[in-house]
Design a protein around this motif. Structure first.
Motif, mmCIF file in Angstrom:
data_model
loop_
_atom_site.group_PDB
_atom_site.id
_atom_site.type_symbol
_atom_site.label_atom_id
_atom_site.label_comp_id
_atom_site.label_asym_id
_atom_site.label_seq_id
_atom_site.Cartn_x
_atom_site.Cartn_y
_atom_site.Cartn_z
ATOM 1 N N LEU A 144 -3.089 4.292 6.403
ATOM 2 C CA LEU A 144 -4.262 4.487 5.625
ATOM 3 C C LEU A 144 -4.731 6.097 7.259
ATOM 4 C CD1 LEU A 144 -5.909 1.380 4.403
ATOM 5 C CD2 LEU A 144 -4.109 2.514 3.517
ATOM 6 N N ALA A 145 -4.988 5.546 8.647
ATOM 7 C CA ALA A 145 -5.473 6.745 9.032
ATOM 8 C C ALA A 145 -5.137 7.798 8.926
ATOM 9 C CB ALA A 145 -5.936 5.965 10.820
ATOM 10 N N ALA A 146 -3.955 7.539 8.855
ATOM 11 C CA ALA A 146 -3.263 9.003 9.474
ATOM 12 C C ALA A 146 -2.630 9.456 7.703
ATOM 13 C CB ALA A 146 -1.244 8.268 9.429
ATOM 14 N N TRP A 147 -2.734 9.077 6.497
ATOM 15 C CA TRP A 147 -2.511 8.894 5.541
ATOM 16 C C TRP A 147 -3.764 10.197 5.270
ATOM 17 C CZ3 TRP A 147 0.303 4.916 2.779
ATOM 18 C CH2 TRP A 147 1.145 4.658 3.097
ATOM 19 N N THR A 150 -1.589 1.188 -4.731
ATOM 20 C CA THR A 150 -0.704 -0.492 -4.612
ATOM 21 C C THR A 150 0.336 -0.092 -5.569
ATOM 22 O OG1 THR A 150 -2.260 -1.799 -5.278
ATOM 23 C CG2 THR A 150 -2.837 -1.570 -2.852
ATOM 24 N N ALA A 151 1.554 -0.449 -5.200
ATOM 25 C CA ALA A 151 2.683 -0.713 -6.165
ATOM 26 C C ALA A 151 2.595 -2.612 -6.164
ATOM 27 C CB ALA A 151 3.568 -0.065 -5.220
ATOM 28 N N GLY A 152 3.308 -2.867 -7.064
ATOM 29 C CA GLY A 152 2.868 -4.128 -7.004
ATOM 30 C C GLY A 152 3.919 -4.413 -8.035
ATOM 31 N N LYS A 153 4.826 -5.517 -8.120
ATOM 32 C CA LYS A 153 5.443 -6.077 -9.514
ATOM 33 C C LYS A 153 5.214 -5.674 -11.286
ATOM 34 C CE LYS A 153 9.411 -8.002 -9.417
ATOM 35 N NZ LYS A 153 10.619 -7.639 -9.709
ATOM 36 N N ASP A 154 3.487 -5.887 -11.091
ATOM 37 C CA ASP A 154 2.522 -5.659 -11.973
ATOM 38 C C ASP A 154 2.162 -3.500 -12.153
ATOM 39 O OD1 ASP A 154 1.377 -5.433 -9.779
ATOM 40 O OD2 ASP A 154 -0.779 -6.100 -10.951
ATOM 41 N N GLY A 155 3.286 -3.339 -10.984
ATOM 42 C CA GLY A 155 2.972 -1.823 -11.374
ATOM 43 C C GLY A 155 1.494 -1.546 -10.601
ATOM 44 N N LEU A 156 1.371 0.527 -10.959
ATOM 45 C CA LEU A 156 0.621 1.154 -9.104
ATOM 46 C C LEU A 156 -0.977 0.789 -9.593
ATOM 47 C CD1 LEU A 156 2.001 4.329 -9.963
ATOM 48 C CD2 LEU A 156 2.458 2.867 -8.496
ATOM 49 N N HIS A 157 -1.426 0.451 -9.034
ATOM 50 C CA HIS A 157 -3.032 0.180 -9.232
ATOM 51 C C HIS A 157 -3.890 1.325 -8.743
ATOM 52 C CE1 HIS A 157 -3.451 -2.919 -11.931
ATOM 53 N NE2 HIS A 157 -1.967 -3.982 -11.696
ATOM 54 N N ALA A 158 -4.861 1.251 -8.668
ATOM 55 C CA ALA A 158 -5.867 1.610 -7.676
ATOM 56 C C ALA A 158 -7.080 1.143 -7.099
ATOM 57 C CB ALA A 158 -6.577 2.758 -8.102
ATOM 58 N N ASN A 159 -7.573 1.219 -6.113
ATOM 59 C CA ASN A 159 -8.696 0.059 -5.384
ATOM 60 C C ASN A 159 -9.446 1.231 -4.577
ATOM 61 O OD1 ASN A 159 -7.200 -2.625 -5.996
ATOM 62 N ND2 ASN A 159 -5.467 -1.266 -5.551
ATOM 63 N N THR A 160 -10.650 0.525 -4.981
ATOM 64 C CA THR A 160 -11.938 0.944 -4.053
ATOM 65 C C THR A 160 -12.446 0.301 -3.264
ATOM 66 O OG1 THR A 160 -13.637 1.439 -6.295
ATOM 67 C CG2 THR A 160 -11.388 2.929 -5.833
ATOM 68 N N VAL A 190 1.337 -1.016 -0.180
ATOM 69 C CA VAL A 190 -0.062 -0.221 -0.173
ATOM 70 C C VAL A 190 0.950 1.453 0.080
ATOM 71 C CG1 VAL A 190 -1.578 1.416 1.287
ATOM 72 C CG2 VAL A 190 -2.088 -1.431 1.113
ATOM 73 N N ALA A 191 0.317 2.236 -1.611
ATOM 74 C CA ALA A 191 1.020 2.665 -1.493
ATOM 75 C C ALA A 191 0.796 4.484 -0.861
ATOM 76 C CB ALA A 191 2.097 3.075 -2.302
ATOM 77 N N ALA A 192 -0.318 4.168 -0.910
ATOM 78 C CA ALA A 192 -0.624 5.786 -1.327
ATOM 79 C C ALA A 192 -2.210 6.031 -1.456
ATOM 80 C CB ALA A 192 -0.341 6.277 -2.403
ATOM 81 N N ILE A 193 -3.372 7.072 -0.633
ATOM 82 C CA ILE A 193 -4.530 7.337 -0.933
ATOM 83 C C ILE A 193 -4.651 7.948 -1.298
ATOM 84 C CG2 ILE A 193 -4.806 5.736 1.395
ATOM 85 C CD1 ILE A 193 -5.944 9.154 2.292
ATOM 86 N N GLU A 194 -6.265 8.429 -1.960
ATOM 87 C CA GLU A 194 -7.000 9.551 -2.633
ATOM 88 C C GLU A 194 -8.158 9.787 -1.329
ATOM 89 O OE1 GLU A 194 -7.434 8.565 -6.136
ATOM 90 O OE2 GLU A 194 -5.463 10.132 -6.923
ATOM 91 N N GLN A 195 -8.354 10.702 -1.003
ATOM 92 C CA GLN A 195 -9.435 10.588 -0.302
ATOM 93 C C GLN A 195 -10.242 12.039 -0.860
ATOM 94 O OE1 GLN A 195 -8.032 12.311 3.769
ATOM 95 N NE2 GLN A 195 -6.351 12.523 2.799
ATOM 96 N N SER A 196 -11.477 11.902 -0.267
ATOM 97 C CA SER A 196 -12.126 13.114 -0.065
ATOM 98 C C SER A 196 -13.603 13.401 0.677
ATOM 99 C CB SER A 196 -13.217 13.216 -1.786
ATOM 100 O OG SER A 196 -13.899 14.346 -2.428
ATOM 101 N N ASP A 197 -13.438 15.072 1.787
ATOM 102 C CA ASP A 197 -14.997 14.577 2.016
ATOM 103 C C ASP A 197 -14.751 13.307 3.704
ATOM 104 O OD1 ASP A 197 -15.856 16.910 0.869
ATOM 105 O OD2 ASP A 197 -17.147 15.684 -0.631
#
Length: 441
Positions: free
Chosen positions: A166-169, A143-153, A128-135
């Protein structure tokens, strides 16, 4: 000197999850299982190549006590994992409840089977490399892996990272360490094979006072204090939770990297010292493994809707919204400036606060799993909302298993409220947990 770099790229997005769990340690595993058993579509993300966290990849050699001295209180999925773990170890009494050894390879398979049979979608080697957030809501985990970057919702997210990533980010407030920011020391666990198990069991058990009162401190310069927990984990095989590394910040790879290198050197010195001073058991011992994961006791702890305090602990307090019980002592390991006192026996990690009597425990409120300022995130494991002394009690694996199951069940229920974890009917949550065997007197 670092500079800022703006990174923009369209990446694949997987958007059909109800619950995403970050971290496949004890808390993350039970969270994922509970949410999946409740009928939710669950994605479990694990940065390493195995589930179980410190009990497997961390080579912790024994479970902390599962009982309050009278009965098991860490029940539900926690008791299931514990019972299956014992069943794979023929030298362990099936009725044992306290300081029971762990076979890490056997435990890996237990977590594998429980997670996959529940219908959880599991991804190893996925960071888990980053998050996106709103409101005030997390809207995606990157996420980051051998298959590159992916977004998961997902609708709800469970933070089982151990470090409240996750909470801190997402902007939730947190505390870390004591007033000066110092955290408990880390330990790199290790395993010795080719130990004479008979000699180990009868008269040559490496209790810390025996080793350290006889040890040549100039020869074994890295063995600086009395921390030397060990258990027979298999035929001729002893696991060690030993040695201390101070000043390790698990949220900073630049801090963890030299600590791992130093931990491996400490393990080698322990092997040599044991072979020299306890030769009947360890003369031919072989350092077969050091843990892939650093043994971290403390990093971030969220500031949640309720902060569980040492006053609550001392009062054996119960809560209307409690999702589990705990009886483990406050276990704050030796700070570096306390080493000389510890060697003299004037500082004991578990005796800073009074221990519980048989049958005593305190409650863990659901509100301590909810980070302030975030709507669709629950935190489980060692980074739940507590003050520092209580974190030193609830950080251990039996408690993590319990808070994980509660977070997973609550996340499943929050899917019915649009992801709002505060809108969960706590009475219903407690009933659902009790139906799964939770101890909620």
């Amino acid at each position: 000197m670092s500079t800022m770099h703006t990174f923009t790229r369209a990446i694949p997005c997987d958007d059909h999850w109800d619950v995403i769990v970050a971290g496949g340690g004890p808390a993350g595993c039970t969270a994922a299982i509970a949410a999946a058993r409740a009928g939710r579509r669950v994605l479990l993300l694990e940065a390493t190549s195995a589930l179980g966290g410190m009990g497997t990849m961390g080579l912790i050699p024994a479970w902390c006590p599962f009982s309050d001295g009278e009965k098991i209180i860490y029940r539900g999925l926690a008791e299931t994992v514990f019972t299956r773990s014992k069943a794979g170890m023929v030298h362990v009494d099936p009725h044992a409840t306290d300081w029971v050894p762990i076979d890490p390879e056997h435990l890996k398979s237990i977590y594998d089977d429980l997670v996959t049979s529940a219908g959880v979608h599991l991804l190893f080697n996925t960071q888990v490399a980053a998050i996106e957030q709103s409101d005030g809501c997390i809207t995606a985990v990157i996420t980051a892996g051998k298959d590159g970057l992916h977004a998961n919702t997902a609708t709800v997210y469970v933070d089982g990272t151990g470090d409240a990533d996750l909470a801190a980010w997402a902007g939730a407030p947190y505390a870390q360490g004591d007033a000066a920011g110092e955290v408990q020391p880390a330990s790199l666990c290790f395993t010795l094979s080719n130990v004479d198990a008979y000699a180990y069991a009868f008269g040559n058990h490496p209790y810390s006072h025996l080793l350290h009162t006889r040890m040549d401190s100039e020869k074994y310069t890295l063995l600086s204090d009395l921390h030397l927990c060990n258990n027979l984990v298999g035929p001729g095989t002893v696991g060690f939770n030993a040695g201390h590394l101070w000043g390790v910040d698990n949220t900073d790879p630049a801090s963890v990297t030299p600590a791992l290198i130093a931990g491996r050197k400490i393990a080698a010195q322990f092997r040599d010292a044991l072979a020299e001073y306890l030769p009947a058991a360890f003369a031919n011992a072989h350092l077969v493994a050091t843990a892939p994961l650093m043994g971290i006791r403390e990093t971030r702890r969220i500031i949640g809707d309720y902060v569980l305090t040492v006053e609550d602990y001392l009062a054996r307090r119960s809560f209307a919204d409690e999702i589990g019980r705990n009886c483990y002592p406050v276990d704050i390991h030796t700070a570096q400036h306390e080493v000389s006192d510890a060697l003299q026996g004037t500082v004991s990690a578990m005796d800073r606060f009074p221990r519980y009597a048989r049958g005593e425990s305190h409650g863990i409120p659901y509100r301590s799993l909810i980070p302030q300022g975030v709507k669709n995130v629950l935190v489980a494991g060692r980074s739940i909302s507590t003050d520092r002394p209580v974190q030193a009690s609830v950080r251990v694996m039996p408690v993590c298993l319990v808070t994980g199951e509660a977070a997973g069940m609550a996340a499943a229920l929050a899917c019915e409220t649009g992801g709002d974890v505060r809108a969960v009917d706590v009475h219903n949550l407690r009933e659902r947990l009790q139906a799964e065997g939770a101890y909620l007197p």
